[in-house]
Design a protein around this motif. Structure first.
Motif, mmCIF file in Angstrom:
data_model
loop_
_atom_site.group_PDB
_atom_site.id
_atom_site.type_symbol
_atom_site.label_atom_id
_atom_site.label_comp_id
_atom_site.label_asym_id
_atom_site.label_seq_id
_atom_site.Cartn_x
_atom_site.Cartn_y
_atom_site.Cartn_z
ATOM 1 N N HIS A 167 30.105 -41.690 -6.499
ATOM 2 C CA HIS A 167 30.669 -41.427 -5.176
ATOM 3 C C HIS A 167 29.728 -41.909 -4.072
ATOM 4 N N LEU A 168 28.442 -41.680 -4.241
ATOM 5 C CA LEU A 168 27.474 -41.900 -3.171
ATOM 6 C C LEU A 168 26.873 -43.295 -3.160
ATOM 7 N N TYR A 169 27.015 -44.020 -4.231
ATOM 8 C CA TYR A 169 26.451 -45.371 -4.313
ATOM 9 C C TYR A 169 27.051 -46.247 -3.221
ATOM 10 N N ASP A 170 26.170 -46.984 -2.534
ATOM 11 C CA ASP A 170 26.606 -47.791 -1.391
ATOM 12 C C ASP A 170 26.216 -49.258 -1.586
ATOM 13 N N ASN A 171 26.354 -49.716 -2.832
ATOM 14 C CA ASN A 171 26.097 -51.117 -3.180
ATOM 15 C C ASN A 171 24.662 -51.555 -2.891
ATOM 16 N N GLU A 172 23.719 -50.644 -3.068
ATOM 17 C CA GLU A 172 22.315 -51.033 -2.960
ATOM 18 C C GLU A 172 21.998 -52.082 -4.024
ATOM 19 N N THR A 173 21.060 -52.970 -3.714
ATOM 20 C CA THR A 173 20.806 -54.105 -4.595
ATOM 21 C C THR A 173 19.620 -53.910 -5.522
ATOM 22 N N ASN A 174 18.953 -52.756 -5.454
ATOM 23 C CA ASN A 174 17.901 -52.461 -6.426
ATOM 24 C C ASN A 174 17.931 -50.977 -6.743
ATOM 25 N N VAL A 175 17.329 -50.623 -7.860
ATOM 26 C CA VAL A 175 17.461 -49.268 -8.368
ATOM 27 C C VAL A 175 16.741 -48.248 -7.486
ATOM 28 N N TYR A 176 15.609 -48.628 -6.882
ATOM 29 C CA TYR A 176 14.902 -47.686 -6.019
ATOM 30 C C TYR A 176 15.737 -47.316 -4.806
ATOM 31 N N THR A 194 17.189 -43.632 -3.884
ATOM 32 C CA THR A 194 16.839 -43.036 -2.596
ATOM 33 C C THR A 194 18.085 -42.563 -1.856
ATOM 34 N N ASN A 195 19.097 -43.399 -1.832
ATOM 35 C CA ASN A 195 20.357 -43.047 -1.163
ATOM 36 C C ASN A 195 21.015 -41.849 -1.814
ATOM 37 N N ILE A 196 21.147 -41.885 -3.127
ATOM 38 C CA ILE A 196 21.838 -40.827 -3.868
ATOM 39 C C ILE A 196 21.092 -39.495 -3.737
ATOM 40 N N VAL A 197 19.797 -39.519 -3.967
ATOM 41 C CA VAL A 197 19.019 -38.286 -3.979
ATOM 42 C C VAL A 197 18.935 -37.671 -2.583
ATOM 43 N N ASN A 198 18.724 -38.491 -1.569
ATOM 44 C CA ASN A 198 18.633 -37.952 -0.208
ATOM 45 C C ASN A 198 19.943 -37.298 0.231
ATOM 46 N N LYS A 199 21.065 -37.882 -0.121
ATOM 47 C CA LYS A 199 22.350 -37.296 0.257
ATOM 48 C C LYS A 199 22.619 -36.007 -0.515
ATOM 49 N N LEU A 200 22.236 -35.979 -1.769
ATOM 50 C CA LEU A 200 22.434 -34.756 -2.553
ATOM 51 C C LEU A 200 21.497 -33.644 -2.093
ATOM 52 N N SER A 201 20.333 -34.019 -1.601
ATOM 53 C CA SER A 201 19.367 -33.023 -1.152
ATOM 54 C C SER A 201 19.909 -32.175 -0.010
ATOM 55 N N ALA A 202 20.836 -32.730 0.760
ATOM 56 C CA ALA A 202 21.418 -31.978 1.871
ATOM 57 C C ALA A 202 22.184 -30.751 1.399
ATOM 58 N N HIS A 203 22.531 -30.694 0.111
ATOM 59 C CA HIS A 203 23.312 -29.571 -0.402
ATOM 60 C C HIS A 203 22.481 -28.325 -0.661
ATOM 61 N N THR A 204 21.159 -28.417 -0.637
ATOM 62 C CA THR A 204 20.363 -27.235 -0.949
ATOM 63 C C THR A 204 20.665 -26.088 0.000
ATOM 64 N N ARG A 205 21.101 -26.391 1.219
ATOM 65 C CA ARG A 205 21.417 -25.318 2.173
ATOM 66 C C ARG A 205 22.617 -24.491 1.702
ATOM 67 N N LEU A 206 23.450 -25.062 0.860
ATOM 68 C CA LEU A 206 24.595 -24.302 0.358
ATOM 69 C C LEU A 206 24.126 -23.141 -0.509
ATOM 70 N N LEU A 207 23.023 -23.352 -1.211
ATOM 71 C CA LEU A 207 22.492 -22.290 -2.056
ATOM 72 C C LEU A 207 21.630 -21.324 -1.245
ATOM 73 N N GLU A 208 20.783 -21.879 -0.377
ATOM 74 C CA GLU A 208 19.846 -21.045 0.372
ATOM 75 C C GLU A 208 20.560 -20.141 1.376
ATOM 76 N N ASN A 209 21.547 -20.693 2.069
ATOM 77 C CA ASN A 209 22.222 -19.943 3.133
ATOM 78 C C ASN A 209 23.520 -19.290 2.688
ATOM 79 N N LYS A 210 23.969 -19.651 1.473
ATOM 80 C CA LYS A 210 25.240 -19.141 0.966
ATOM 81 C C LYS A 210 26.358 -19.380 1.984
ATOM 82 N N ALA A 211 26.328 -20.577 2.552
ATOM 83 C CA ALA A 211 27.284 -20.898 3.617
ATOM 84 C C ALA A 211 28.398 -21.789 3.096
#
Length: 397
Positions: free
Chosen positions: A253-262, A266-283
């Motif tokens: 879903h999050l892949y944006d046609n980056e041309t190298n694995v790093y 970076t794109n995938i992990v940074n976007k997924l990291s935004a979800h930690t607030r769902l657990l911390e804040n129970k929002a």
């Protein structure tokens, strides 16, 4: 001294290749499952005389296969095969379909000896190889008509000695994944096929002989690395480890046609990291802030990660159990990904190598390290130019 991002990305790419199934091993696996398919197709089944469709699913089909590792030991590759009887599930019973496949495999002298105990959904054939890298071939009995617009099928499920049907759509999912991956595939396919044909000419004599399933885009390489990282980080605590279907779905879903694995990681992990607030804040989810709303926390505290080809299937249906244990494990894993793949680039060479060996495997990293990471330049002694040298001291002056 640290290493450049380009060298680090190349290093990740080469490690992923080490974890991947080789072209020769892939061809062997194909010949093995084609033989099983022929045996099942040629069988005679009581109260069934229709067509049988047999095809691969999962990581083998998606090009994200990676050799499993448990307790620091490399395990056999997992190959998943669907055995689909063209009939409506309502016209038969899950237990009958399950044992059609099991009984037919037991009729084969060799397969009978290789057959593992009955699993919840599959029958498993255990292959072993001289080089120690064998296969587990999981055959999944099912009923349906997936040839019609990749429609869902009914797969067998056994729980507490009772059989039931579950819904799945392996062909539809594969088509969705390929659509997410197609642009990147077009950029790399020809060059990779040429390289594979040159390196494995005894297996694939011509470029056109190389199957599409051996091509790897940055998305597929990123998923392979994420899988191995998961296996290493959750070694000994596999119960709550993120499942491959979730990481594959979210990454695609999050892949944006980056041309190298790093860059892809970076794109995938940074976007997924935004979800930690769902657990911390129970929002509730704010879709503007976190990964396109792919992970949802509902008002009743349950979680939702939908199958893109079947929204009624929730991959996170157990995340609320045991005090959100699986959700907590997932978000912890995302933070580990940030530490081990993103932040690590700021460290010195020795620290980078130690980190990657710990989270990807010492053997895989060791095989490619010197190829990808230049040795530190040997510093020559500093030369001092003296423009007006002092005269030699002479006695008597």
């Amino acid at each position: 001294m640290t290493i450049s991002i380009n060298n680090f990305s190349q290093l990740l790419e080469e490690v992923a290749k080490e974890l991947d199934i080789s072209p020769s091993k892939y061809k062997l696996a194909v010949s093995r499952y084609e033989s099983v398919a022929t045996w099942l197709n040629d069988g005679e089944y009581e109260n069934f005389d229709g067509k049988i469709n047999i095809y691969p699913q999962g990581s083998f089909r998606l090009g994200t296969v990676v050799r499993p590792i448990r307790e620091q030991t490399e395990k056999d590759y997992d190959i998943d095969l669907v055995c689909e009887f063209e009939e409506h599930a309502s016209a038969t019973q899950a237990g009958i379909v399950k044992h059609r496949v099991g009984n037919r495999l037991k009729e084969h002298t060799t397969y009978k000896e290789m057959l593992d105990e009955e699993g919840r959904r599959c029958w498993t054939l255990l292959y072993s190889e001289q080089d120690g890298a064998g296969f587990h071939l999981d055959v999944l009995p099912s009923s349906g008509f997936s040839t019609v617009n990749y429609s869902p099928i009914s797969i067998t499920h056994k729980e507490n000695e009772k059989y039931s049907w579950a819904s799945s759509n392996p062909k539809g999912y594969a088509a969705w994944f390929e659509e997410r991956n197609v642009n990147a595939y077009r950029l790399v396919a020809l060059d990779q096929k040429r390289m594979i044909s040159n390196s494995f000419s005894d297996v694939y004599a011509k470029v056109d002989d190389v199957p599409d399933q051996l091509i790897r885009t940055p998305l597929q390489r990123a998923i392979q690395l994420m899988k191995r990282h998961r296996d290493m980080r959750f070694n000994g605590n596999n119960k709550h480890a993120p499942i491959s279907m979730i990481m594959t779905t979210l990454a695609a879903h999050l892949y944006d046609n980056e041309t190298n694995v790093y860059d892809a990681l970076t794109n995938i992990v940074n976007k997924l990291s935004a979800h930690t607030r769902l657990l911390e804040n129970k929002a509730m989810l704010d879709e503007r802030l976190s990964a396109r709303g792919l992970i949802k926390r509902l008002a009743d505290g349950t979680w939702y990660i939908g199958n893109p080809t079947n929204p009624n299937e929730n991959f996170a249906d157990r995340w609320h159990e045991e005090g959100n244990a699986r959700a907590k494990a997932f978000f912890q894993w995302i933070e580990w990904l940030k530490q081990d793949f993103l932040a690590v680039t700021q460290r010195d060479r020795d620290s980078i190598r130690f980190t990657l060996e710990a989270c990807l495997g010492k053997s895989a990293v060791g095989k490619v390290w010197s190829k990808c990471v230049p040795s530190p330049a040997v510093q020559e002694p500093t030369k001092v130019n003296i423009s007006r040298p002092a005269k030699p001291w002479r006695s008597g002056e």
